[in-house]
Enzyme design. Structure first.
Site, PDB file in Angstrom:
ATOM      1  N   THR A  96      -4.464  -7.245   1.432  1.00  0.00           N
ATOM      2  CA  THR A  96      -5.558  -7.338   0.456  1.00  0.00           C
ATOM      3  C   THR A  96      -5.024  -8.122  -0.733  1.00  0.00           C
ATOM      4  O   THR A  96      -4.143  -7.634  -1.449  1.00  0.00           O
ATOM      5  CB  THR A  96      -6.001  -5.943  -0.013  1.00  0.00           C
ATOM      6  OG1 THR A  96      -6.457  -5.202   1.116  1.00  0.00           O
ATOM      7  CG2 THR A  96      -7.125  -6.042  -1.028  1.00  0.00           C
ATOM      8  N   LYS A 171     -13.914  -7.636   1.036  1.00  0.00           N
ATOM      9  CA  LYS A 171     -13.093  -6.438   0.760  1.00  0.00           C
ATOM     10  C   LYS A 171     -13.223  -6.011  -0.711  1.00  0.00           C
ATOM     11  O   LYS A 171     -13.430  -4.834  -1.016  1.00  0.00           O
ATOM     12  CB  LYS A 171     -11.642  -6.757   1.114  1.00  0.00           C
ATOM     13  CG  LYS A 171     -10.615  -5.744   0.669  1.00  0.00           C
ATOM     14  CD  LYS A 171     -10.473  -4.598   1.625  1.00  0.00           C
ATOM     15  CE  LYS A 171      -9.512  -3.555   1.063  1.00  0.00           C
ATOM     16  NZ  LYS A 171      -9.493  -2.340   1.828  1.00  0.00           N
ATOM     17  N   LYS A 246      -5.825  -1.483  -7.977  1.00  0.00           N
ATOM     18  CA  LYS A 246      -5.443  -2.834  -7.516  1.00  0.00           C
ATOM     19  C   LYS A 246      -6.687  -3.613  -7.084  1.00  0.00           C
ATOM     20  O   LYS A 246      -6.889  -4.758  -7.482  1.00  0.00           O
ATOM     21  CB  LYS A 246      -4.457  -2.720  -6.341  1.00  0.00           C
ATOM     22  CG  LYS A 246      -4.132  -4.069  -5.716  1.00  0.00           C
ATOM     23  CD  LYS A 246      -3.390  -3.957  -4.392  1.00  0.00           C
ATOM     24  CE  LYS A 246      -3.471  -5.300  -3.666  1.00  0.00           C
ATOM     25  NZ  LYS A 246      -2.798  -5.337  -2.372  1.00  0.00           N
TER      26      LYS A 246
HETATM   27  P1  NAD Z   1       3.599  -1.224   1.865  1.00  0.00           P
HETATM   28  O1  NAD Z   1       4.211  -1.444   0.541  1.00  0.00           O
HETATM   29  O2  NAD Z   1       3.823   0.067   2.582  1.00  0.00           O
HETATM   30  O3  NAD Z   1       4.064  -2.401   2.881  1.00  0.00           O
HETATM   31  C1  NAD Z   1       4.286  -3.728   2.503  1.00  0.00           C
HETATM   32  C2  NAD Z   1       5.555  -4.184   3.208  1.00  0.00           C
HETATM   33  O4  NAD Z   1       5.749  -5.571   2.938  1.00  0.00           O
HETATM   34  C3  NAD Z   1       6.809  -3.453   2.724  1.00  0.00           C
HETATM   35  O5  NAD Z   1       7.455  -2.823   3.825  1.00  0.00           O
HETATM   36  C4  NAD Z   1       7.665  -4.556   2.104  1.00  0.00           C
HETATM   37  O6  NAD Z   1       9.049  -4.378   2.305  1.00  0.00           O
HETATM   38  C5  NAD Z   1       7.145  -5.769   2.859  1.00  0.00           C
HETATM   39  N1  NAD Z   1       7.423  -7.040   2.177  1.00  0.00           N
HETATM   40  C6  NAD Z   1       7.217  -7.368   0.878  1.00  0.00           C
HETATM   41  N2  NAD Z   1       7.596  -8.647   0.650  1.00  0.00           N
HETATM   42  C7  NAD Z   1       8.054  -9.119   1.829  1.00  0.00           C
HETATM   43  C8  NAD Z   1       8.583 -10.362   2.244  1.00  0.00           C
HETATM   44  N3  NAD Z   1       8.745 -11.373   1.397  1.00  0.00           N
HETATM   45  N4  NAD Z   1       8.964 -10.508   3.528  1.00  0.00           N
HETATM   46  C9  NAD Z   1       8.809  -9.476   4.418  1.00  0.00           C
HETATM   47  N5  NAD Z   1       8.318  -8.276   4.077  1.00  0.00           N
HETATM   48  C10 NAD Z   1       7.939  -8.098   2.802  1.00  0.00           C
HETATM   49  O7  NAD Z   1       2.031  -1.516   1.698  1.00  0.00           O
HETATM   50  P2  NAD Z   1       0.849  -1.108   2.681  1.00  0.00           P
HETATM   51  O8  NAD Z   1       0.269   0.205   2.294  1.00  0.00           O
HETATM   52  O9  NAD Z   1       1.301  -1.335   4.102  1.00  0.00           O
HETATM   53  O10 NAD Z   1      -0.244  -2.215   2.288  1.00  0.00           O
HETATM   54  C11 NAD Z   1      -0.149  -3.551   2.725  1.00  0.00           C
HETATM   55  C12 NAD Z   1      -1.440  -4.271   2.352  1.00  0.00           C
HETATM   56  O11 NAD Z   1      -2.548  -3.600   2.949  1.00  0.00           O
HETATM   57  C13 NAD Z   1      -1.700  -4.296   0.830  1.00  0.00           C
HETATM   58  O12 NAD Z   1      -2.220  -5.553   0.506  1.00  0.00           O
HETATM   59  C14 NAD Z   1      -2.737  -3.178   0.651  1.00  0.00           C
HETATM   60  O13 NAD Z   1      -3.571  -3.398  -0.470  1.00  0.00           O
HETATM   61  C15 NAD Z   1      -3.510  -3.291   1.947  1.00  0.00           C
HETATM   62  N6  NAD Z   1      -4.202  -2.054   2.347  1.00  0.00           N
HETATM   63  C16 NAD Z   1      -3.548  -0.857   2.295  1.00  0.00           C
HETATM   64  C17 NAD Z   1      -4.234   0.306   2.664  1.00  0.00           C
HETATM   65  C18 NAD Z   1      -3.532   1.655   2.632  1.00  0.00           C
HETATM   66  O14 NAD Z   1      -4.220   2.668   2.739  1.00  0.00           O
HETATM   67  N7  NAD Z   1      -2.203   1.705   2.502  1.00  0.00           N
HETATM   68  C19 NAD Z   1      -5.567   0.250   3.077  1.00  0.00           C
HETATM   69  C20 NAD Z   1      -6.194  -0.998   3.147  1.00  0.00           C
HETATM   70  C21 NAD Z   1      -5.498  -2.146   2.769  1.00  0.00           C
END
Ligand code: NAD
Length: 296
Positions: A96, A171, A246
């Site tokens: 997102t 979204k 966010k």
């Molecule tokens: P998270 O922080 O658990 O996972 C993100 C991952 O990306 C981490 O493991 C981090 O180490 C990795 N990362 C960051 N920079 C990186 C790079 N340069 N190279 C490789 N890996 C890298 O976050 P999440 O909860 O999995 O959310 C991910 C996305 O999904 C976000 O944009 C969030 O807004 C969206 N989202 C989350 C949810 C939820 O409920 N968690 C729901 C809908 C959408």
């Protein structure tokens, strides 16, 4: 067997990648954190040492990263996805992020002759694990058709929203409705309490009247009326207030850059910022009712 390069194996990306392995894809993944790498190995995927290593043989690249700056850095530049994936690979970013970053990266992919879609999700960690996510997809029709089978291995509803960036637009518009409506429903319950109207009675009446909405009938912010609401488990998320903030900030950025008037979205963003700053960033977003009541 198709090969997927998966970048970002966190709370969402981890289970999504695991579902691709289950569906028979060969998954090469990369994440900065070893716990995330370990989860992929346990799920049957292969951990790569770099972004380039994860995508160099990929038919499809999927990314699930925190924000626009991460997506820009992972996709562009000499070590990024666009420079290192095969030219015929389809690129899918499910993070997102802001619409401007989504469109800039899609433009860079197009300039390199590659197809890309933005495909953010709704459904949270539970939906990611169960493979029941909704994907809102922005990009050309040809890219959408190619993305559909792989997205179907991770989700249930796959909707083409339009051209590049419209998945992100969908979204943030949806979540702006959600943030505003949760504040509205919460204000109504607080007012009802002050007026001596029982919460269950307000629910029974409004859920069958013109005040009906998802924040009331599926995610009621007070304990009692909806058994599955986080309100019944002391507002454990669910969907954390900081995630709602966010998305509301992304909506405000998009409103400013496009010139749309979103005064209630701005109010909701300000309220969620105060709620998060008062130590409740990890509480479910429906906990805003406690803040409005004055007991959080
Ligand atoms: P998270 O922080 O658990 O996972 C993100 C991952 O990306 C981490 O493991 C981090 O180490 C990795 N990362 C960051 N920079 C990186 C790079 N340069 N190279 C490789 N890996 C890298 O976050 P999440 O909860 O999995 O959310 C991910 C996305 O999904 C976000 O944009 C969030 O807004 C969206 N989202 C989350 C949810 C939820 O409920 N968690 C729901 C809908 C959408």
């Amino acid at each position: 067997m198709k090969t997927v390069g998966f970048i970002g194996l966190g709370n969402m990306g981890g289970p999504m990648a695991a579902n691709l392995v289950k569906a028979g894809y060969r998954v090469f993944g990369f994440d900065l954190h070893w716990e995330a790498q370990e989860r992929l190995t346990e799920a049957g995927g292969v951990v790569a040492a770099t972004v380039a290593g994860a995508v160099s043989d990929a038919d499809v690249v999927v990314s699930m990263l925190p924000a626009g700056k991460h997506v820009r850095s992972v996709y562009t530049g000499p070590d990024g996805v666009i420079a290192n994936a095969p030219k015929g690979a389809l690129l899918i970013d499910s993070s997102t992020i802001d619409v401007d970053s989504a469109r800039a990266v899609a433009e860079a992919a197009k300039a390199a002759g590659m197809l890309m879609v933005d495909a953010p999700v709704s459904g949270g960690v539970g939906g990611a694990a169960a493979g029941t996510l909704t994907f809102m997809v922005g990009g050309e029709a040809e890219a959408f058709e190619r993305a559909k089978p792989i997205l179907s291995a991770m989700g249930k509803n796959i909707i083409h929203a339009g051209g590049a960036g419209t998945g992100q637009a969908a979204k943030i518009c949806n979540n702006m409705i959600l943030g505003i409506s949760m504040v509205a429903v919460s204000e109504a319950f607080v007012l009802a309490e002050r007026l001596g109207l029982d919460a269950q009675k307000l629910f029974d009446i409004s859920s069958t009247s013109s005040g009906q909405c998802w924040s009331l009938t599926s995610y009621c912010p007070v304990p009692g009326p909806v058994a599955t609401s986080p309100a019944n488990r002391d507002y454990q998320p669910g969907f954390a207030a900081q995630m709602m903030l966010k998305d509301l900030k992304l909506a405000q950025e998009a409103a400013q850059s496009s010139g749309a008037a979103t005064p209630l979205g701005a109010q909701a963003a300000a309220l969620y910022a105060m709620f998060c700053n008062s130590g409740h960033a990890d509480m479910d977003f429906s906990g805003i009712v406690k803040y409005l009541r004055g007991d959080a």
